[in-house]
Write an enzyme that holds these catalytic residues in place. Sequence first.
Site, mmCIF file in Angstrom:
data_model
loop_
_atom_site.group_PDB
_atom_site.id
_atom_site.type_symbol
_atom_site.label_atom_id
_atom_site.label_comp_id
_atom_site.label_asym_id
_atom_site.label_seq_id
_atom_site.Cartn_x
_atom_site.Cartn_y
_atom_site.Cartn_z
ATOM 1 N N ARG A 23 36.809 37.340 45.699
ATOM 2 C CA ARG A 23 37.986 37.207 44.961
ATOM 3 C C ARG A 23 39.091 36.984 46.118
ATOM 4 O O ARG A 23 40.049 36.599 46.050
ATOM 5 C CB ARG A 23 38.376 38.743 44.511
ATOM 6 C CG ARG A 23 37.593 38.938 43.148
ATOM 7 C CD ARG A 23 37.990 37.862 42.159
ATOM 8 N NE ARG A 23 39.498 38.057 41.730
ATOM 9 C CZ ARG A 23 40.006 39.094 41.093
ATOM 10 N NH1 ARG A 23 39.361 39.885 40.373
ATOM 11 N NH2 ARG A 23 41.243 39.095 40.890
ATOM 12 N N HIS B 6 40.793 35.360 32.225
ATOM 13 C CA HIS B 6 40.735 35.824 33.576
ATOM 14 C C HIS B 6 40.379 34.745 34.665
ATOM 15 O O HIS B 6 39.243 34.976 35.168
ATOM 16 C CB HIS B 6 39.779 37.066 33.691
ATOM 17 C CG HIS B 6 40.042 38.061 34.959
ATOM 18 N ND1 HIS B 6 41.047 37.682 35.775
ATOM 19 C CD2 HIS B 6 39.340 39.143 35.253
ATOM 20 C CE1 HIS B 6 41.069 38.812 36.864
ATOM 21 N NE2 HIS B 6 40.120 39.490 36.518
ATOM 22 N N ARG C 182 49.420 40.706 35.984
ATOM 23 C CA ARG C 182 48.233 41.146 35.519
ATOM 24 C C ARG C 182 48.593 42.288 34.204
ATOM 25 O O ARG C 182 49.331 43.129 34.378
ATOM 26 C CB ARG C 182 47.576 42.271 36.551
ATOM 27 C CG ARG C 182 46.278 42.711 35.615
ATOM 28 C CD ARG C 182 45.659 43.455 36.848
ATOM 29 N NE ARG C 182 44.580 44.212 36.677
ATOM 30 C CZ ARG C 182 43.158 43.800 36.643
ATOM 31 N NH1 ARG C 182 42.703 42.422 37.119
ATOM 32 N NH2 ARG C 182 42.152 44.590 36.014
ATOM 33 N N ASP D 125 30.208 41.976 31.388
ATOM 34 C CA ASP D 125 31.474 42.891 31.568
ATOM 35 C C ASP D 125 31.163 44.016 30.869
ATOM 36 O O ASP D 125 30.314 44.097 30.124
ATOM 37 C CB ASP D 125 32.858 41.983 31.331
ATOM 38 C CG ASP D 125 33.843 42.509 31.751
ATOM 39 O OD1 ASP D 125 34.071 43.362 32.560
ATOM 40 O OD2 ASP D 125 34.955 42.054 31.584
ATOM 41 N N CYS E 92 32.068 41.431 36.797
ATOM 42 C CA CYS E 92 33.441 41.479 37.432
ATOM 43 C C CYS E 92 33.773 42.821 37.815
ATOM 44 O O CYS E 92 34.865 42.901 38.726
ATOM 45 C CB CYS E 92 34.468 40.717 36.600
ATOM 46 S SG CYS E 92 34.565 41.712 35.023
ATOM 47 N N GLN F 31 39.167 35.654 38.509
ATOM 48 C CA GLN F 31 37.636 36.179 38.602
ATOM 49 C C GLN F 31 36.683 35.208 38.353
ATOM 50 O O GLN F 31 35.711 34.945 39.254
ATOM 51 C CB GLN F 31 37.664 37.080 37.742
ATOM 52 C CG GLN F 31 36.227 37.945 37.667
ATOM 53 C CD GLN F 31 35.879 38.718 38.794
ATOM 54 O OE1 GLN F 31 36.393 39.573 39.175
ATOM 55 N NE2 GLN F 31 34.956 38.227 39.770
#
Length: 332
Positions: free
Chosen positions: A319, A153, A126, A251, A291, A156
């Site tokens: 997730r 991403h 990450r 987001d 998210c 996600q």
Amino acid sequence: MKATTTTTTTTTTTTTATATTKKKGRDFLSFWDVPDGGIEALIRRAEDLRGLRAAGTPHATRSGRVLGMVFEKASTRTRASFEIAMYELGGHALYLGMQGSQLERGEPLRDTARVLGGYCHAIMLRTFGHDRAEEMARYAVVPVINGLTDLLHPCQVLADLQTVAQRFGAEDIGASLRRVKYAWIGDGNNMANSWIEAAGILGLDLALACPAGYEPDAAVMARARATERGRITIVRDPAEAVAGRQVISTDVFASMGQEAEADARRKAFAGFCIDGALMRGAASDAIVLHCLPAHRGEEITDEVIEGPASAVWQQAENRLHAQKALLEWALW
């Protein structure tokens, strides 16, 4: 000059050796790393694993495997979901953050990749620039999973697609995903880019409402549109984007690393908040995805995230299930 030449030769040799000695397993840096039909297969497996967990049925399919988790950005859901996923698959997850590791002192990522490749069966990273994930994959002899980069991403969005399949019928995953229409409201960031990849691969109808200057990555958009499978449009008006659509996503307006731009972004994104008024223009059965973490009152209101259209908590739980399916796929 001689020393420079020697270093270059050594690096080239190492890179070639790494590429040819990659162990069993598969990298997952973007949705393009999954073969046709692979996204749907991952979602089906994630649903199977969700059912096994709900029934209390053990599913240690990757017993003894070790996942190295390298975090150059803070995390809640990515760390928790991957760590628990490895535990429930019968393996172990090793956490390495910037603080307390040699990465904080400037150790090259390629060195960390080669060291962890000797200890672990896979690595999840990450980080910031997508080039760092590519470098990790280039030098690690084990599979590398993109836990988040500034560009993409996919972990996600895989969970988000699972959530859509759950809400709109999961018997035929591909058909159920294509049956609904999608809207993205806000920044053309890593989440938007991964939604665009998914739309191009799966053939989704996706409208993105982004202010001028905050559009998604042009190369990501071009590659997705080149498939001619989906319909991907960019508009300026959030109301136009959500009109009649069933999946509404957003987001934060200032992601990690963009804190200095927060005030400017707040002004640029005025009118892009998902609130009750905006949702009234969506389909009657629309769901809202975020998210997390959410800045309530900025990109989404408390009324919406806590309201009946919110699938945010189901999305967050997924997730874990999606990560398990992905780990099974990547590991050997």
